[in-house]
Design a protein around this motif. Structure first.
Motif, PDB file in Angstrom:
ATOM      1  N   LEU A   2       0.907  -1.206  -0.130  1.00 39.86           N
ATOM      2  CA  LEU A   2      -0.015   0.038  -0.100  1.00 39.86           C
ATOM      3  C   LEU A   2       0.720   1.216  -0.120  1.00 39.86           C
ATOM      4  CD1 LEU A   2      -2.990   0.592  -0.097  1.00 39.86           C
ATOM      5  CD2 LEU A   2      -2.986   0.774   2.516  1.00 39.86           C
ATOM      6  N   ALA A   3       1.907   1.476   0.772  1.00 39.17           N
ATOM      7  CA  ALA A   3       2.829   2.512   0.814  1.00 39.17           C
ATOM      8  C   ALA A   3       3.399   2.759  -0.351  1.00 39.17           C
ATOM      9  CB  ALA A   3       3.860   2.205   1.797  1.00 39.17           C
ATOM     10  N   GLU A   4       3.637   1.624  -1.315  1.00 36.30           N
ATOM     11  CA  GLU A   4       4.356   1.969  -2.816  1.00 36.30           C
ATOM     12  C   GLU A   4       3.175   2.626  -3.593  1.00 36.30           C
ATOM     13  OE1 GLU A   4       6.945   1.600  -4.535  1.00 36.30           O
ATOM     14  OE2 GLU A   4       7.729   1.512  -2.369  1.00 36.30           O
ATOM     15  N   ASP A  30       4.356   6.790   7.097  1.00 41.29           N
ATOM     16  CA  ASP A  30       3.622   6.649   8.276  1.00 41.29           C
ATOM     17  C   ASP A  30       2.840   5.169   8.110  1.00 41.29           C
ATOM     18  OD1 ASP A  30       2.369   7.557  10.841  1.00 41.29           O
ATOM     19  OD2 ASP A  30       0.503   7.176   9.829  1.00 41.29           O
ATOM     20  N   LEU A  31       2.731   4.823   7.009  1.00 39.26           N
ATOM     21  CA  LEU A  31       2.026   3.500   6.597  1.00 39.26           C
ATOM     22  C   LEU A  31       2.973   2.561   6.871  1.00 39.26           C
ATOM     23  CD1 LEU A  31      -0.227   3.616   3.540  1.00 39.26           C
ATOM     24  CD2 LEU A  31      -0.646   2.602   5.521  1.00 39.26           C
ATOM     25  N   THR A  32       4.247   2.971   6.658  1.00 41.23           N
ATOM     26  CA  THR A  32       5.390   1.821   6.644  1.00 41.23           C
ATOM     27  C   THR A  32       5.909   1.507   8.068  1.00 41.23           C
ATOM     28  OG1 THR A  32       6.428   2.437   4.455  1.00 41.23           O
ATOM     29  CG2 THR A  32       7.834   1.443   5.927  1.00 41.23           C
ATOM     30  N   ARG A  33       5.577   2.552   8.811  1.00 48.53           N
ATOM     31  CA  ARG A  33       5.848   2.537  10.109  1.00 48.53           C
ATOM     32  C   ARG A  33       4.640   1.936  11.175  1.00 48.53           C
ATOM     33  NH1 ARG A  33       6.274   6.854  12.370  1.00 48.53           N
ATOM     34  NH2 ARG A  33       5.896   8.548  10.548  1.00 48.53           N
ATOM     35  N   GLY A  34       3.837   1.762  10.509  1.00 46.91           N
ATOM     36  CA  GLY A  34       2.503   1.205  11.345  1.00 46.91           C
ATOM     37  C   GLY A  34       1.891   2.206  12.014  1.00 46.91           C
ATOM     38  N   GLY A  35       1.774   3.704  11.610  1.00 49.17           N
ATOM     39  CA  GLY A  35       1.208   4.818  12.355  1.00 49.17           C
ATOM     40  C   GLY A  35      -0.263   4.707  11.888  1.00 49.17           C
ATOM     41  N   VAL A  36      -0.902   5.721  12.160  1.00 45.07           N
ATOM     42  CA  VAL A  36      -2.241   6.122  12.090  1.00 45.07           C
ATOM     43  C   VAL A  36      -3.000   5.821  10.858  1.00 45.07           C
ATOM     44  CG1 VAL A  36      -2.217   8.485  11.772  1.00 45.07           C
ATOM     45  CG2 VAL A  36      -4.404   7.608  12.843  1.00 45.07           C
ATOM     46  N   ALA A  38      -2.223   3.693   8.645  1.00 46.11           N
ATOM     47  CA  ALA A  38      -2.471   2.305   8.620  1.00 46.11           C
ATOM     48  C   ALA A  38      -3.834   1.983   8.966  1.00 46.11           C
ATOM     49  CB  ALA A  38      -1.459   1.478   9.430  1.00 46.11           C
ATOM     50  N   ARG A  39      -4.151   2.612  10.284  1.00 44.30           N
ATOM     51  CA  ARG A  39      -5.585   2.419  10.833  1.00 44.30           C
ATOM     52  C   ARG A  39      -6.747   2.956   9.809  1.00 44.30           C
ATOM     53  NH1 ARG A  39      -4.962   4.824  15.520  1.00 44.30           N
ATOM     54  NH2 ARG A  39      -6.745   6.107  15.619  1.00 44.30           N
ATOM     55  N   VAL A  40      -6.487   4.075   9.115  1.00 46.25           N
ATOM     56  CA  VAL A  40      -7.384   4.664   8.367  1.00 46.25           C
ATOM     57  C   VAL A  40      -7.623   3.876   6.946  1.00 46.25           C
ATOM     58  CG1 VAL A  40      -7.514   6.885   6.883  1.00 46.25           C
ATOM     59  CG2 VAL A  40      -6.858   7.001   9.104  1.00 46.25           C
ATOM     60  N   MET A  41      -6.449   3.564   6.680  1.00 49.67           N
ATOM     61  CA  MET A  41      -6.389   2.503   5.233  1.00 49.67           C
ATOM     62  C   MET A  41      -6.795   0.875   5.529  1.00 49.67           C
ATOM     63  SD  MET A  41      -5.966   4.806   3.163  1.00 49.67           S
ATOM     64  CE  MET A  41      -6.164   3.698   1.614  1.00 49.67           C
ATOM     65  N   ALA A  42      -7.212   0.482   6.776  1.00 45.93           N
ATOM     66  CA  ALA A  42      -7.409  -0.962   7.164  1.00 45.93           C
ATOM     67  C   ALA A  42      -8.698  -1.261   6.251  1.00 45.93           C
ATOM     68  CB  ALA A  42      -8.084  -0.916   8.525  1.00 45.93           C
ATOM     69  N   GLY A  43      -8.304  -2.289   5.530  1.00 47.49           N
ATOM     70  CA  GLY A  43      -9.473  -2.824   4.609  1.00 47.49           C
ATOM     71  C   GLY A  43      -9.071  -2.552   3.061  1.00 47.49           C
ATOM     72  N   ALA A  44      -8.039  -1.506   2.937  1.00 46.08           N
ATOM     73  CA  ALA A  44      -7.618  -1.234   1.681  1.00 46.08           C
ATOM     74  C   ALA A  44      -6.466  -2.015   1.338  1.00 46.08           C
ATOM     75  CB  ALA A  44      -7.626   0.141   1.421  1.00 46.08           C
ATOM     76  N   GLN A  45      -5.611  -2.593   2.046  1.00 42.89           N
ATOM     77  CA  GLN A  45      -4.281  -3.332   1.857  1.00 42.89           C
ATOM     78  C   GLN A  45      -4.175  -4.031   0.479  1.00 42.89           C
ATOM     79  OE1 GLN A  45      -6.376  -3.547   4.394  1.00 42.89           O
ATOM     80  NE2 GLN A  45      -5.067  -3.707   6.375  1.00 42.89           N
ATOM     81  N   CYS A  46      -5.270  -4.786   0.144  1.00 40.85           N
ATOM     82  CA  CYS A  46      -5.157  -5.153  -1.086  1.00 40.85           C
ATOM     83  C   CYS A  46      -5.877  -4.546  -2.594  1.00 40.85           C
ATOM     84  CB  CYS A  46      -5.879  -6.773  -1.098  1.00 40.85           C
ATOM     85  SG  CYS A  46      -5.215  -7.754   0.149  1.00 40.85           S
ATOM     86  N   ALA A  93      -1.751  17.455   9.941  1.00 38.76           N
ATOM     87  CA  ALA A  93      -2.531  16.468   9.569  1.00 38.76           C
ATOM     88  C   ALA A  93      -3.026  15.254  10.744  1.00 38.76           C
ATOM     89  CB  ALA A  93      -2.022  15.893   8.217  1.00 38.76           C
ATOM     90  N   LEU A  94      -1.775  15.148  11.307  1.00 36.73           N
ATOM     91  CA  LEU A  94      -1.786  13.839  12.355  1.00 36.73           C
ATOM     92  C   LEU A  94      -2.826  13.919  13.303  1.00 36.73           C
ATOM     93  CD1 LEU A  94       2.110  13.172  13.058  1.00 36.73           C
ATOM     94  CD2 LEU A  94       0.349  11.414  12.060  1.00 36.73           C
ATOM     95  N   PRO A  95      -3.254  15.120  13.917  1.00 36.00           N
ATOM     96  CA  PRO A  95      -4.279  15.212  14.841  1.00 36.00           C
ATOM     97  C   PRO A  95      -5.685  14.896  14.331  1.00 36.00           C
ATOM     98  CG  PRO A  95      -2.797  17.043  15.295  1.00 36.00           C
ATOM     99  CD  PRO A  95      -2.339  16.219  13.990  1.00 36.00           C
ATOM    100  N   VAL A  96      -5.984  15.348  13.013  1.00 34.77           N
ATOM    101  CA  VAL A  96      -7.094  15.075  12.269  1.00 34.77           C
ATOM    102  C   VAL A  96      -7.255  13.494  12.060  1.00 34.77           C
ATOM    103  CG1 VAL A  96      -8.254  15.551  10.136  1.00 34.77           C
ATOM    104  CG2 VAL A  96      -6.974  17.510  11.247  1.00 34.77           C
ATOM    105  N   LEU A  97      -6.201  12.823  11.634  1.00 36.34           N
ATOM    106  CA  LEU A  97      -6.249  11.809  11.160  1.00 36.34           C
ATOM    107  C   LEU A  97      -6.425  10.827  12.668  1.00 36.34           C
ATOM    108  CD1 LEU A  97      -3.081  11.293   8.905  1.00 36.34           C
ATOM    109  CD2 LEU A  97      -5.411  10.966   8.238  1.00 36.34           C
ATOM    110  N   GLU A  98      -5.921  11.189  13.678  1.00 40.97           N
ATOM    111  CA  GLU A  98      -6.425  10.404  14.889  1.00 40.97           C
ATOM    112  C   GLU A  98      -7.902  10.750  15.350  1.00 40.97           C
ATOM    113  OE1 GLU A  98      -4.633   8.474  16.806  1.00 40.97           O
ATOM    114  OE2 GLU A  98      -2.523   8.926  16.108  1.00 40.97           O
ATOM    115  N   GLU A  99      -8.134  11.883  15.290  1.00 42.32           N
ATOM    116  CA  GLU A  99      -9.547  12.482  15.558  1.00 42.32           C
ATOM    117  C   GLU A  99     -10.631  11.693  14.820  1.00 42.32           C
ATOM    118  OE1 GLU A  99     -12.565  16.072  16.468  1.00 42.32           O
ATOM    119  OE2 GLU A  99     -10.257  16.375  15.923  1.00 42.32           O
ATOM    120  N   HIS A 100     -10.407  11.440  13.612  1.00 39.33           N
ATOM    121  CA  HIS A 100     -11.482  11.134  12.639  1.00 39.33           C
ATOM    122  C   HIS A 100     -10.976   9.871  11.900  1.00 39.33           C
ATOM    123  CE1 HIS A 100     -13.416  15.245  12.888  1.00 39.33           C
ATOM    124  NE2 HIS A 100     -12.354  15.631  12.891  1.00 39.33           N
TER     125      HIS A 100
END
Length: 361
Positions: A2-4, A30-36, A38-46, A93-100
């Protein structure tokens, strides 16, 4: 990975949208490091490349900004009066990703990219003019044919009214000089016909798997969110196109392209040029739908006559052997005349465009 895919999308907008480029590069890290992210994109890995998950991610964030629900991030977004500070963009952007995170995940996984770029009406207009003149010459007509325009993958249908736009070329308006939507097509060269000739569209129809109702605020926000936020000229163009669409509504039917096209092309229409049109949708179609669409069009082409002609007019990226692996080309086929032309090439959003007529091979 996904990061690619995020990095692929970032490269496509590096020159024309530094804001989106910076956002996607940071999100990929952030995706590569498993940050927030990755949570936002859960379900889109494939997700496959053609669904551009990175642009869906950027669009979801932009929508929150447009709705006024991310004020700290909004100061970077010109579409709401901000000025990008690329060095601080990801920190804000990070606080917005965490909150939403949950809402953003829903937006990312439940939507498809729909730019529905009205700038593509400019090459379409020139292509339609070319098709009507060539079809008239084949039929031995002095007057050009009126047009029935059928758009596959029409999204909000913003490109179904090319005759209602004022195209200003070298200070001269073609199309509808009285239109509230004025467009500078930034053409190099000219179409091989006189575009000042009145273009008559007698019927228009479109289909999409996920049609957008641009008469609603939700529809406006959906399409607006996919405009790169530091491209104010595109954002303003989109708003003008939506305003015109509200004045001149053309419903877009929810249907698959092949199924809808088979119904629309079931019977040839005499004394009308039927034009099948699509722009930057081919990458989203499945191989099965592509094959079925080709077969349906071939069947209709076999039934076309000089008095009931059929045209295919598309604006799609094609692979090239140049430095840039893709080139957006305007391509025209006309039956039964046997015309097959490459009319020119341009930017992905249709403006600017260079007219350079050659055989379509």
């Amino acid at each position: 990975m996904l990061a690619e895919l995020f990095l692929d999308a970032s490269r496509a907008c590096r020159v024309h949208s530094p804001l989106t480029h910076t956002l996607l590069v940071s999100a990929a890290d952030d995706l590569t490091r498993g940050g927030v992210t990755a949570r936002v994109m859960a379900g889109a890995q494939c997700d496959r490349h053609g669904t551009v998950p990175g642009l869906r991610f950027a669009g979801a964030l932009h929508r929150l900004v447009l709705e006024g629900r991310a004020p700290a991030l909004a100061r970077h977004y010109p579409t709401v009066g901000g000025e990008p500070d690329l060095g601080r963009l990801w920190d804000d952007a990070l606080p917005v990703l965490e909150e939403h995170a949950d809402e953003l995940r829903f937006l990312v996984t439940s939507t498809v990219v729909q730019t529905n770029e009205p700038g593509r009406s400019a090459p379409l207009f020139g292509g339609l003019q070319t098709a009507t003149h060539l079809a008239a010459a084949e039929a031995g007509r002095r007057a050009t044919f009126p047009v029935r325009l059928l758009e596959v993958g029409a999204s909000g249908g913003l490109n179904l009214r090319p005759h209602r736009i004022a195209y200003v070329v070298d200070g001269v308006a073609a199309g509808d000089p009285g239109s509230p939507f004025e467009l500078d097509p930034k053409w190099t060269g000219r179409p091989p016909v006189d575009v000042r000739h009145p273009l008559r569209l007698v019927r228009r129809a479109g289909c999409d798997l996920d049609p957008v109702d641009v008469t609603t605020e939700d529809g406006r926000l959906h399409l607006s969110s996919f405009v790169w936020a530091d491209q104010l000229h595109r954002f303003r163009r989109l708003q003008a196109a939506i305003d015109l669409a509200r004045l001149d509504p053309v419903p877009v039917q929810r249907a698959t392209g092949p199924e809808w096209l088979a119904d629309q092309l079931a019977q040839p229409e005499r004394d009308v040029l039927t034009v099948v049109w699509h722009s930057v949708v081919w990458q989203y179609a499945s191989p099965a739908d592509r094959a079925m669409g080709r077969a349906i069009l071939a069947d209709a082409a076999a039934r076309a006559t000089p008095q009931a002609p059929l045209a295919l007019l598309v604006y799609e990226p094609r692979r090239t052997h140049r430095t840039d692996p893709y080139e957006f080309q305007l391509l025209l086929k006309l039956w039964p005349a046997g015309v097959s032309l490459r009319l020119g090439s341009g930017a992905g959003h249709g403006i600017p465009f260079t007219w350079d007529t050659a055989p379509w091979t």
